[in-house]
Design a protein around this motif. Sequence first.
Motif, PDB file in Angstrom:
ATOM      1  N   PHE A 286      56.174  22.629  66.371  1.00  0.00           N
ATOM      2  CA  PHE A 286      55.603  21.761  65.336  1.00  0.00           C
ATOM      3  C   PHE A 286      54.224  22.252  64.869  1.00  0.00           C
ATOM      4  O   PHE A 286      53.836  22.023  63.724  1.00  0.00           O
ATOM      5  CB  PHE A 286      55.544  20.296  65.794  1.00  0.00           C
ATOM      6  CG  PHE A 286      54.545  19.984  66.865  1.00  0.00           C
ATOM      7  CD1 PHE A 286      53.210  19.766  66.559  1.00  0.00           C
ATOM      8  CD2 PHE A 286      54.936  19.865  68.188  1.00  0.00           C
ATOM      9  CE1 PHE A 286      52.287  19.460  67.538  1.00  0.00           C
ATOM     10  CE2 PHE A 286      54.026  19.559  69.178  1.00  0.00           C
ATOM     11  CZ  PHE A 286      52.687  19.361  68.858  1.00  0.00           C
ATOM     12  N   LEU A 287      53.498  22.963  65.741  1.00  0.00           N
ATOM     13  CA  LEU A 287      52.213  23.509  65.303  1.00  0.00           C
ATOM     14  C   LEU A 287      52.420  24.652  64.306  1.00  0.00           C
ATOM     15  O   LEU A 287      51.681  24.761  63.315  1.00  0.00           O
ATOM     16  CB  LEU A 287      51.427  24.012  66.514  1.00  0.00           C
ATOM     17  CG  LEU A 287      50.383  23.055  67.109  1.00  0.00           C
ATOM     18  CD1 LEU A 287      49.781  23.642  68.373  1.00  0.00           C
ATOM     19  CD2 LEU A 287      49.293  22.742  66.112  1.00  0.00           C
ATOM     20  N   GLU A 288      53.412  25.479  64.541  1.00  0.00           N
ATOM     21  CA  GLU A 288      53.746  26.539  63.586  1.00  0.00           C
ATOM     22  C   GLU A 288      54.184  25.932  62.254  1.00  0.00           C
ATOM     23  O   GLU A 288      53.808  26.418  61.181  1.00  0.00           O
ATOM     24  CB  GLU A 288      54.865  27.427  64.157  1.00  0.00           C
ATOM     25  CG  GLU A 288      54.520  28.156  65.447  1.00  0.00           C
ATOM     26  CD  GLU A 288      53.661  29.394  65.219  1.00  0.00           C
ATOM     27  OE1 GLU A 288      53.300  29.664  64.058  1.00  0.00           O
ATOM     28  OE2 GLU A 288      53.364  30.078  66.213  1.00  0.00           O
ATOM     29  N   ASN A 289      54.959  24.843  62.319  1.00  0.00           N
ATOM     30  CA  ASN A 289      55.408  24.165  61.098  1.00  0.00           C
ATOM     31  C   ASN A 289      54.221  23.595  60.324  1.00  0.00           C
ATOM     32  O   ASN A 289      54.193  23.643  59.091  1.00  0.00           O
ATOM     33  CB  ASN A 289      56.386  23.041  61.447  1.00  0.00           C
ATOM     34  CG  ASN A 289      57.711  23.564  61.983  1.00  0.00           C
ATOM     35  OD1 ASN A 289      58.072  24.719  61.732  1.00  0.00           O
ATOM     36  ND2 ASN A 289      58.431  22.733  62.726  1.00  0.00           N
ATOM     37  N   MET A 290      53.259  23.031  61.050  1.00  0.00           N
ATOM     38  CA  MET A 290      52.060  22.490  60.392  1.00  0.00           C
ATOM     39  C   MET A 290      51.321  23.600  59.655  1.00  0.00           C
ATOM     40  O   MET A 290      50.888  23.411  58.508  1.00  0.00           O
ATOM     41  CB  MET A 290      51.142  21.834  61.426  1.00  0.00           C
ATOM     42  CG  MET A 290      51.681  20.542  62.016  1.00  0.00           C
ATOM     43  SD  MET A 290      50.591  19.846  63.281  1.00  0.00           S
ATOM     44  CE  MET A 290      49.219  19.274  62.256  1.00  0.00           C
ATOM     45  N   LEU A 291      51.161  24.733  60.302  1.00  0.00           N
ATOM     46  CA  LEU A 291      50.457  25.851  59.691  1.00  0.00           C
ATOM     47  C   LEU A 291      51.171  26.311  58.427  1.00  0.00           C
ATOM     48  O   LEU A 291      50.548  26.503  57.370  1.00  0.00           O
ATOM     49  CB  LEU A 291      50.346  27.002  60.689  1.00  0.00           C
ATOM     50  CG  LEU A 291      49.563  28.226  60.221  1.00  0.00           C
ATOM     51  CD1 LEU A 291      48.090  27.888  60.057  1.00  0.00           C
ATOM     52  CD2 LEU A 291      49.729  29.377  61.205  1.00  0.00           C
ATOM     53  N   ASN A 292      52.487  26.454  58.504  1.00  0.00           N
ATOM     54  CA  ASN A 292      53.269  26.926  57.364  1.00  0.00           C
ATOM     55  C   ASN A 292      53.312  25.921  56.227  1.00  0.00           C
ATOM     56  O   ASN A 292      53.548  26.290  55.070  1.00  0.00           O
ATOM     57  CB  ASN A 292      54.698  27.261  57.809  1.00  0.00           C
ATOM     58  CG  ASN A 292      54.724  28.412  58.804  1.00  0.00           C
ATOM     59  OD1 ASN A 292      53.851  29.267  58.790  1.00  0.00           O
ATOM     60  ND2 ASN A 292      55.744  28.434  59.674  1.00  0.00           N
ATOM     61  N   SER A 293      53.089  24.643  56.552  1.00  0.00           N
ATOM     62  CA  SER A 293      53.114  23.587  55.530  1.00  0.00           C
ATOM     63  C   SER A 293      51.739  23.302  54.937  1.00  0.00           C
ATOM     64  O   SER A 293      51.582  22.366  54.150  1.00  0.00           O
ATOM     65  CB  SER A 293      53.680  22.300  56.136  1.00  0.00           C
ATOM     66  OG  SER A 293      54.992  22.506  56.636  1.00  0.00           O
TER      67      SER A 293
END
Length: 795
Positions: A286-293
């Motif tokens: 979810f941290l990677e998803n936050m960064l990509n979003s």
Amino acid sequence: MILINRVAVLGAGVMGAAIAAHLANAGLSVLLLDRIPDQLNDLELKQGLNKESPKFLNRLASEALQNMLKAKPAPFFVPDRARQIQVGNFRDDLKTLKDCDWVIEAIIEDPKIKATLYAQIVPNLGMRTILSTNTSGIPVNHLAEHLPDEVRSRFLLTHFFNPPRYMHLIELVPCRATDRTLLASVAEFLELRLGKGVVLGKDTPNFVGNRIGVFALLNAIHHMVELGMTVEQVDAVAGKATARPKTGVFRTADLVGIDTLVHVARLSWKALSEDEQRQTFQLPDFLENMLNSGMHGDKSGHGFYRKEKTLNGTVRQVLDFSNMSYRTLRQPEFPSLKKALKLDDPKERLAAMVNEHDQGAEFAWRNLRDTIIYATNRIPEIADGIEQIDLAMRWGFNWEIGPFEMLDVIGVHAFVQRARKDGIEVPKSLDSVERFYRFSKGCHQAWDLRTGAGYRDLKQTRGEVKLTILKSLRARLAGNQEASIHDLNDGVLGLEFHSKMNSISPETLDMVIKAVEIAERQGVGLVIGNQGKVFSAGANLAVLLSALEKQSFAEIEKIVTTFQNASMTLKYAKVPVVVAPFNLTLGGACEFCLHADAIVADAETYMGLVEVGVGILPAGGGCKEMAIRASELAERNQSDVTSFLYKALENIGMAKVSTSAEELFDFGYMRHGDSITMNTARLLGDAKKLVQALAANYRPKLPNQTINAGGEGLAASMRTRLWNLNQGGFISDHDHLIASAVVKILCGGEVPEGTTVDESYLLELEREGFLSLVGTPKTRQRIEHMLKTGKPLRN
């Protein structure tokens, strides 16, 4: 101490410019340089500039300096400090580095770009110029490879934490060739001149603070997922309840930036191939998803938290990481949390939290258990002493107590047994330790975990007076629950407040008077100071409200009279009295400062006569003292008193609080003879030295000072201005009433201009004004609101 007067900062980004600002705060001459811009901007073209115009060449550094003047919180103590910074550029001004005692490189975190800059600056360095880097992660020895041998001995890491003015920590890391005598001299300079808390680290990934801090944060995230907890639950537990900053884990991540956190975690994973906890630095999806979003935290407007505008106003929402959507915050309901947050002492809060048995307590235990073991395993890898890690976490991450101090609270043997019961591998070095810190024979000692050879004395800052050590020696001469009188040695006594927020109660006032009596009888002088979180939040409003509820105005008048007597006792003591304020110094605490012979203030002192905010006026001699100071200024400058009294009215009527000690000179609360200490650890020691200096030829003041009153004519003019402000909606009716009462005192009552009035008369006016206000419904509302919310009410 090493002589450093002129410093160059290379790189005018946010960090470089902020470092330059704090160097200027310390009174140093600063050169701030950056690269030349690529192209002229529209404004420069409109102004007819070309690529050789100094304004264009120095644009990046100039804009950085202007941004510092507008930044919040303010990087400068006072705006005028910016005049000590000269701007320039890398092409034209590197030749001036030969005149600098210290050069700080603070450019982009790219080894190749740094190496290129080093090649340009080395030929321009003076023979004794110190060169340091502010890198937060690049190995110091790797950077040193790009320097000639004669410069390497003067090269080291000086890692400022952001923002440099407010964060006490600076990490000092030498390269292999750094001269050790130079290293010690730089450490002393950083402590004494810049006011920094120096942690000596080693050239390892993330150095000291970030190595432990980032691990603790990422470990918390992993345990949150394992335990099925929410973001706000974790922040509540990992904040004040466990002696850590109220921003917890995720609010801290939003402040730092999710992109920054991910970047540091990735670098850590890459660099820490031999670390036994390397998997902790592997990020959840979810941290990677936050960064990509683009969910980067505060800088993007949304991260783990966001503010959403609704029909009912702005609502703060929290991220549900399980579905990557936002929802309304839910208040955590852990019994352990409620129990811990009722306690003032951080050690008691921590113990209460980890010894309970709900989900919040289990999370607290797991996160602290893993962090403490990780910190233990980092000795001697990242630092030789446990205190270096504890200080790094306190000074750089705002923990109230560090990992090894936490271990003492939990109990080393109890910790080891519980961790092993969990199936966790515990370092064998903990088996032989009873506790990590102790006091012995007047020394603060720490267990030498590196050698296991026993306890060693901890280093003190030069000139430091440590109350904890004095207490271990039973230096207390007298005291009660609110305040204590200590023997600071050499005939100097110290009065320490130790109530909640160090508020001033009748019991405190008793000790003020008693401290002067004892100092006059068996000492050479008195220091008023403490080493709590704040100097004092002012008078204890709960005592005042209690008397109001009983309608006991005689009791209130007695309290006010006692307060005035305490202030006058300080002013007319037969020995010198020096007050050492720091942090919050409000209301009555400010009045004590005004009555002392001198003030030695911590640089970060936020002082003000703020009584208007709770519907009353300064009646501990504050209004009286400001009237006297206005009269003295008028006489000294051979001018009319009007402007000085208006300044006093503005400060009192607006409840102005200084944003630094330096600003107090403009307020008129500090004067010639008062001084500022950059390092809080030295504050009591510096105040003690001043007492000793004053004692040598001390002459007590003549009692009951007189002044020529501003008079009723001036008072009428000031009331007219207040009426206009009220009619224009700038101040409320109740503010108008309070300010009018203040005007009466400042101008000496209803007397003709130039009438001689004495202190006793002005103090009587203060009591009358205070009692006329304290019984009004709106003042009571203000007092109740302050006690309930901690914020002023303007009704």
